[in-house]
Write a protein that holds these residues in place. Structure first.
Motif, PDB file in Angstrom:
ATOM      1  N   VAL A 456      35.979  29.200  49.005  1.00 59.53           N
ATOM      2  CA  VAL A 456      36.734  30.242  49.713  1.00 59.53           C
ATOM      3  C   VAL A 456      35.963  30.742  50.931  1.00 59.53           C
ATOM      4  N   LEU A 457      34.661  30.946  50.779  1.00 64.27           N
ATOM      5  CA  LEU A 457      33.856  31.527  51.857  1.00 64.27           C
ATOM      6  C   LEU A 457      33.518  30.521  52.948  1.00 64.27           C
ATOM      7  N   LEU A 458      33.219  29.266  52.589  1.00 64.72           N
ATOM      8  CA  LEU A 458      32.699  28.300  53.548  1.00 64.72           C
ATOM      9  C   LEU A 458      33.758  27.371  54.120  1.00 64.72           C
ATOM     10  N   SER A 459      34.949  27.359  53.547  1.00 66.15           N
ATOM     11  CA  SER A 459      36.012  26.504  54.076  1.00 66.15           C
ATOM     12  C   SER A 459      36.499  27.035  55.426  1.00 66.15           C
ATOM     13  N   PRO A 460      37.143  26.170  56.219  1.00 68.23           N
ATOM     14  CA  PRO A 460      37.629  26.614  57.533  1.00 68.23           C
ATOM     15  C   PRO A 460      38.601  27.783  57.465  1.00 68.23           C
ATOM     16  N   ALA A 461      39.349  27.872  56.374  1.00 70.54           N
ATOM     17  CA  ALA A 461      40.358  28.931  56.266  1.00 70.54           C
ATOM     18  C   ALA A 461      40.278  29.587  54.904  1.00 70.54           C
ATOM     19  N   ALA A 462      40.586  30.880  54.862  1.00 67.81           N
ATOM     20  CA  ALA A 462      40.620  31.620  53.601  1.00 67.81           C
ATOM     21  C   ALA A 462      41.736  32.656  53.671  1.00 67.81           C
ATOM     22  N   LEU A 463      42.385  32.865  52.544  1.00 68.29           N
ATOM     23  CA  LEU A 463      43.466  33.843  52.448  1.00 68.29           C
ATOM     24  C   LEU A 463      43.223  34.708  51.208  1.00 68.29           C
ATOM     25  N   PRO A 464      43.750  35.934  51.165  1.00 68.31           N
ATOM     26  CA  PRO A 464      43.417  36.858  50.068  1.00 68.31           C
ATOM     27  C   PRO A 464      43.663  36.295  48.686  1.00 68.31           C
ATOM     28  N   TRP A 465      44.782  35.591  48.492  1.00 68.70           N
ATOM     29  CA  TRP A 465      45.124  35.138  47.145  1.00 68.70           C
ATOM     30  C   TRP A 465      44.246  33.976  46.676  1.00 68.70           C
ATOM     31  N   TYR A 466      43.426  33.397  47.561  1.00 66.05           N
ATOM     32  CA  TYR A 466      42.496  32.352  47.128  1.00 66.05           C
ATOM     33  C   TYR A 466      41.487  32.899  46.120  1.00 66.05           C
ATOM     34  N   TYR A 467      41.217  34.187  46.173  1.00 63.57           N
ATOM     35  CA  TYR A 467      40.240  34.772  45.263  1.00 63.57           C
ATOM     36  C   TYR A 467      40.752  34.844  43.833  1.00 63.57           C
ATOM     37  N   SER A 468      42.021  34.540  43.624  1.00 62.82           N
ATOM     38  CA  SER A 468      42.527  34.458  42.249  1.00 62.82           C
ATOM     39  C   SER A 468      41.922  33.257  41.520  1.00 62.82           C
ATOM     40  N   TRP A 469      41.412  32.258  42.251  1.00 60.53           N
ATOM     41  CA  TRP A 469      40.817  31.084  41.614  1.00 60.53           C
ATOM     42  C   TRP A 469      39.593  31.469  40.777  1.00 60.53           C
ATOM     43  N   PRO A 470      38.544  32.020  41.404  1.00 58.74           N
ATOM     44  CA  PRO A 470      37.366  32.367  40.589  1.00 58.74           C
ATOM     45  C   PRO A 470      37.596  33.567  39.681  1.00 58.74           C
ATOM     46  N   LEU A 471      38.489  34.484  40.087  1.00 59.63           N
ATOM     47  CA  LEU A 471      38.692  35.699  39.310  1.00 59.63           C
ATOM     48  C   LEU A 471      39.208  35.394  37.914  1.00 59.63           C
ATOM     49  N   ALA A 472      40.081  34.391  37.790  1.00 56.92           N
ATOM     50  CA  ALA A 472      40.684  34.075  36.498  1.00 56.92           C
ATOM     51  C   ALA A 472      39.625  33.667  35.481  1.00 56.92           C
ATOM     52  N   LEU A 473      38.607  32.936  35.918  1.00 54.42           N
ATOM     53  CA  LEU A 473      37.546  32.517  34.999  1.00 54.42           C
ATOM     54  C   LEU A 473      36.487  33.599  34.829  1.00 54.42           C
ATOM     55  N   ALA A 474      36.176  34.307  35.904  1.00 55.52           N
ATOM     56  CA  ALA A 474      35.148  35.355  35.825  1.00 55.52           C
ATOM     57  C   ALA A 474      35.547  36.453  34.851  1.00 55.52           C
ATOM     58  N   ALA A 475      36.849  36.695  34.716  1.00 55.41           N
ATOM     59  CA  ALA A 475      37.311  37.756  33.819  1.00 55.41           C
ATOM     60  C   ALA A 475      36.959  37.482  32.366  1.00 55.41           C
ATOM     61  N   GLY A 476      36.671  36.236  32.023  1.00 57.36           N
ATOM     62  CA  GLY A 476      36.339  35.912  30.643  1.00 57.36           C
ATOM     63  C   GLY A 476      34.938  36.320  30.224  1.00 57.36           C
ATOM     64  N   PHE A 477      34.077  36.632  31.188  1.00 53.51           N
ATOM     65  CA  PHE A 477      32.711  37.033  30.866  1.00 53.51           C
ATOM     66  C   PHE A 477      32.638  38.527  30.558  1.00 53.51           C
ATOM     67  N   ALA A 478      31.567  38.915  29.880  1.00 50.47           N
ATOM     68  CA  ALA A 478      31.313  40.336  29.619  1.00 50.47           C
ATOM     69  C   ALA A 478      30.818  40.969  30.916  1.00 50.47           C
ATOM     70  N   LEU A 479      31.613  41.836  31.507  1.00 56.56           N
ATOM     71  CA  LEU A 479      31.300  42.432  32.801  1.00 56.56           C
ATOM     72  C   LEU A 479      31.020  43.922  32.621  1.00 56.56           C
ATOM     73  N   SER A 480      29.981  44.403  33.286  1.00 56.19           N
ATOM     74  CA  SER A 480      29.658  45.820  33.219  1.00 56.19           C
ATOM     75  C   SER A 480      30.688  46.633  33.988  1.00 56.19           C
ATOM     76  N   THR A 481      30.708  47.928  33.724  1.00 58.93           N
ATOM     77  CA  THR A 481      31.639  48.808  34.444  1.00 58.93           C
ATOM     78  C   THR A 481      31.359  48.778  35.940  1.00 58.93           C
ATOM     79  N   ARG A 482      30.097  48.720  36.320  1.00 62.24           N
ATOM     80  CA  ARG A 482      29.755  48.664  37.747  1.00 62.24           C
ATOM     81  C   ARG A 482      30.306  47.393  38.395  1.00 62.24           C
TER      82      ARG A 482
END
Length: 552
Positions: A456-482
């Motif tokens: 998403v960051l290094l490709s020639p183009a990025a759009l807001p909804w591209y961040y749904s890609w990593p977010l879907a997997l990251a949500a499975g980890f134990a994440l702190s409130t911060r």
């Protein structure tokens, strides 16, 4: 215990036989009065306002006979357009507020809790109005329909753009994409052909049909994202709240009608299947995701590591059970998919075998879809079409702007150089990440997340909804409130930096400033009910007025 397979007892549901209508109404009333019920209703009203405002200020058709027949064309011009825009932004802010409030409840702030089934019900409540909205924050739906019509009418969407097939569908495609060939996989083109064959050139029916086609992806996310927490250590309700109920996901992927909804759902489901040792089935599901959009293929090399680790564990467990060999148990304590062991003396051979099976399964799925669609592999070259997008969400674009600020160089010439440099850096980072994250299931999934963020960051183009890609997997980890606060702020900002008609708001200073302010407030609100102290500010004058006068 597998928490995703255990039926949750409804908190307001009494034990005994199937409840009658009166009991169901009482349950619904109790839910409506609860904090999560208030958030559900607020989000529903927000989604409804987005839907109605979208008829005037969304990514509407250039000519809309339906609005003309209803004498509502005034919504698209002058004061009507301004009112529609205000309605949309109020609806977006309501959905974000409801999401943050629901997040506090999900995290257990204030002593209340929410169940998975309640969160899944809220997903349905929130998306119902959006299913019938005009395309929001993007005009991609019109491109999807036009590309499907190309295949329907005998053209190869990998060889020609929508301009080759004039008609109503072409009229609504964004000018920048009229000559661009399709960058999507054959399965998605087949879906587009099926939809346009059923709805013809009816843009409204086609858009609604596209949304309903995306719903299986949403259903897969609602199953897979909480299920991933079993292996990644997160909390199922928090994962579902963050990755699915997120307005960035619902408003952009459902309201904006993006095929990421299908791609992400299939990628998450395939990953969950591989983690559950259904390796071939998981590769098949991810391969179907790649046949929707190529980005899902990033997960495949990391899933091969998981498969090898499972094979290594299986062999070590069998030897330990047969010989009571401590060395086998020691190998399991220090896993490494590329490290030789007594049970896997030649990991390269195993890697070649498993990777070969994965490539064979992928080729079979993709090849079959291509043959059915009657197209080749032109989508590979069509991926370069995204180079037409230039915005501040992409690091190469940011670097190019920074260079032109301090040098007299031309922006376009600098941009071509920064994009090439970032592409080289991306390839190196992807290879390094794949090799580094090979020691466990959690590491492999983390590698997929890092790879997606890098793309998403290094490709020639990025759009807001591209961040749904990593977010879907990251949500499975134990994440702190911060960490969750940071994610809430980033998602809120990404949700607000585009205009409802699909145009970019990143080049308007006040738009970006207001988006940052809203993002900070949303992030703080996840932990603090009233971060701006607005309630206490209102209470002070009241207390002062009601105080009895003091005699001299």
């Amino acid at each position: 215990m597998d928490i995703t397979r255990t039926l949750e007892r409804q908190r307001h549901l009494p034990t005994g036989n199937d409840p009658g209508v009166r009991t169901r109404l009482r349950i619904a009333g109790d839910f409506a009065r609860s904090p999560e019920g208030h958030a559900a209703l607020m989000g529903f009203f927000g989604a409804t306002m987005i839907t109605f405002g979208g008829f005037g200020a969304g990514a509407v058709r250039k000519r809309d006979p339906l609005l003309e027949a209803l004498h509502l064309s005034w919504l698209r011009f002058g004061h009507g357009y301004a009112l529609s825009t205000i309605l949309i932004w109020i609806g977006v802010l309501l959905m974000i507020t409801a999401w943050v409030r629901l997040g506090r409840t999900t995290l257990g702030k204030g002593g209340s809790t929410v169940t998975l089934n309640e969160l899944r019900a809220i997903v349905g409540i929130w998306i119902t109005p959006l299913l019938f909205a005009a395309p929001m924050f993007s005009r991609d739906a019109y491109s999807y329909l036009a590309q499907g019509a190309l295949l329907r009418d005998g053209f190869d969407p990998y060889q020609v753009g929508p301009v080759a097939n004039p008609g109503v569908l072409l009229d609504n495609v964004s000018p920048v994409w009229t000559t661009t060939t399709a960058p999507y996989g054959p399965v998605f083109l087949l879906m587009g052909r099926a939809i346009t064959s059923l709805t013809g050139d009816n843009v409204i029916a086609g858009t609604i049909a596209l949304r309903f086609v995306m719903l299986p992806g949403l259903a897969l996310m609602m199953w897979a994202v909480p299920y991933l927490t079993k292996h990644l250590g997160g909390k199922p309700t928090v994962a579902l709240w963050l990755a699915v109920l997120n307005p960035l996901v619902l408003v952009h992927l459902i309201g904006g009608v993006h095929n990421e909804m299908l791609m992400v759902g299939l990628m998450c489901a395939g990953t969950a299947l591989v983690l559950e040792r259904h390796h071939v089935a998981g590769i098949v599901v991810v391969a179907i995701g790649v046949a929707i959009k190529a980005t899902a293929g990033v997960a495949l090399p990391f899933l091969v590591w998981i498969w090898i680790l499972h094979e290594k564990e299986r062999r070590a467990a069998e030897r330990a059970a047969a010989d009571s060999d401590a060395a086998a148990l020691e190998d399991q304590k220090h896993p490494d998919a590329a490290r030789p062991s007594a049970d896997m003396p030649h990991p390269l051979f195993v890697f070649t075998k498993i990777a070969g099976i994965g490539v064979g399964v992928f080729a079979l799925v993709f090849g079959t879809a291509s043959v059915i669609a009657g197209v080749g592999f032109g989508w590979v070259t069509a991926l370069q079409g995204s180079n037409k997008i230039i915005n501040w969400l992409s690091l190469p674009t940011i670097l190019a702007h920074m260079v032109t600020w301090v040098t007299p160089l031309d922006f376009d010439s600098v941009l071509s150089v920064t994009r090439k440099l970032c592409q080289v850096a991306l390839v190196a980072l992807l290879v390094a990440t794949w090799w580094r994250f090979r020691h466990s299931e959690r590491e492999a999934v983390m590698g997929i997340i890092i790879a997606f963020v890098a793309i998403v960051l290094l490709s020639p183009a990025a759009l807001p909804w591209y961040y749904s890609w990593p977010l879907a997997l990251a949500a499975g980890f134990a994440l702190s409130t911060r960490t969750l606060m940071w994610l809430v702020g980033i998602c809120t900002w990404l949700m607000l930096v585009f205009q409802p008609d699909g145009s970019i708001g990143l080049y308007n200073f006040w738009h970006v400033a207001l988006a940052i302010f809203a993002a900070v407030v949303a992030a703080l609100s996840l932990r603090t009910v009233d971060p701006l102290h607005l309630r206490s500010a209102r209470a002070k004058p009241t207390a002062t007025e009601s105080a009895p006068p003091v005699r001299a």
